[in-house]
Design a protein around this motif. Structure first.
Motif, PDB file in Angstrom:
ATOM      1  N   TYR A  57      21.438  66.487 102.256  1.00 21.25           N
ATOM      2  CA  TYR A  57      22.507  67.400 102.652  1.00 21.25           C
ATOM      3  C   TYR A  57      23.271  67.974 101.465  1.00 21.25           C
ATOM      4  O   TYR A  57      23.820  69.070 101.555  1.00 21.25           O
ATOM      5  CB  TYR A  57      23.441  66.727 103.660  1.00 21.25           C
ATOM      6  N   GLN A  58      23.294  67.284 100.340  1.00 25.38           N
ATOM      7  CA  GLN A  58      23.942  67.846  99.150  1.00 25.38           C
ATOM      8  C   GLN A  58      23.113  69.009  98.597  1.00 25.38           C
ATOM      9  O   GLN A  58      23.655  70.040  98.209  1.00 25.38           O
ATOM     10  CB  GLN A  58      24.158  66.788  98.073  1.00 25.38           C
ATOM     11  N   HIS A  89      29.219  64.904 107.412  1.00 25.94           N
ATOM     12  CA  HIS A  89      29.225  65.884 106.316  1.00 25.94           C
ATOM     13  C   HIS A  89      30.107  67.099 106.597  1.00 25.94           C
ATOM     14  O   HIS A  89      30.365  67.888 105.686  1.00 25.94           O
ATOM     15  CB  HIS A  89      27.792  66.352 106.023  1.00 25.94           C
ATOM     16  N   ASP A  92      33.138  67.775 104.136  1.00 23.70           N
ATOM     17  CA  ASP A  92      32.749  68.213 102.792  1.00 23.70           C
ATOM     18  C   ASP A  92      32.211  69.641 102.808  1.00 23.70           C
ATOM     19  O   ASP A  92      32.489  70.422 101.904  1.00 23.70           O
ATOM     20  CB  ASP A  92      31.709  67.259 102.195  1.00 23.70           C
ATOM     21  N   TRP A  93      31.420  69.981 103.827  1.00 20.50           N
ATOM     22  CA  TRP A  93      30.893  71.346 103.922  1.00 20.50           C
ATOM     23  C   TRP A  93      32.025  72.351 104.077  1.00 20.50           C
ATOM     24  O   TRP A  93      32.050  73.382 103.415  1.00 20.50           O
ATOM     25  CB  TRP A  93      29.921  71.470 105.086  1.00 20.50           C
TER      26      TRP A  93
END
Length: 160
Positions: A57-58, A89, A92-93
């Motif tokens: 995902y990063q 996530h 963070d997104w």
């Protein structure tokens, strides 16, 4: 009037029923997904189907943001899964500037502090958080209630 910006969309859960329908709807409006992600692999950009890579995902976030920077487009992640692992996530997104569209109420049905953290993340970036849920026979509820409130209707009671 300013020109419309391109949406750079990653669809998470594209092989399921909702994901398949979403891809068909996107195709009808000529919106090509930038990335397709399933539980264990993902395809990003113009890469062909033989270039699936393990989900990271990063990396997905970084590539969406790089494409957004290169095209002045709007990065969006459409999550049509019920995966709590994906939902972790969102914050963070959003903070990174990637809008999130969620088709599942999982993260919103938990502690209010989690929801508040998502809203706070939106305050520090241009990203937006969209979500919808259904009940009964698949009738959309949140959008309908918001539209009623926006048109000056008072909602007295919801049953069912």
């Amino acid at each position: 009037m300013s020109p419309q910006k391109e949406l750079i969309v990653a669809v998470i859960g594209y092989t399921g029923g909702v994901g398949t329908c979403l891809l068909k709807a996107m195709d009808k409006i000529q919106l090509k997904p930038f990335a397709l992600v399933r539980s264990s692999t993902m395809k990003i950009g113009a890469e062909d189907s033989s270039s699936e890579v393990p989900v990271d995902y990063q990396v997905l976030c970084d590539k969406l943001l790089a494409q957004s920077q290169a095209t002045s487009g709007i990065p969006v992640i459409a999550d049509v899964t019920a995966s709590a692992a994906v939902q972790t996530h969102y914050k963070d997104w959003l903070a990174a500037g990637i809008s999130v569209v969620a088709a599942n109420k999982g993260i919103f049905a938990g502690p209010e502090a989690n929801y508040e953290a998502l809203l706070e993340a939106c305050k520090t970036s241009p990203a937006r958080l969209f979500h919808e849920t259904t009940v009964g026979a698949g009738l959309p509820v949140l959008g309908t209630l918001q539209a009623l409130k926006a048109s000056s209707h008072d909602i007295v009671q919801v049953e069912g």
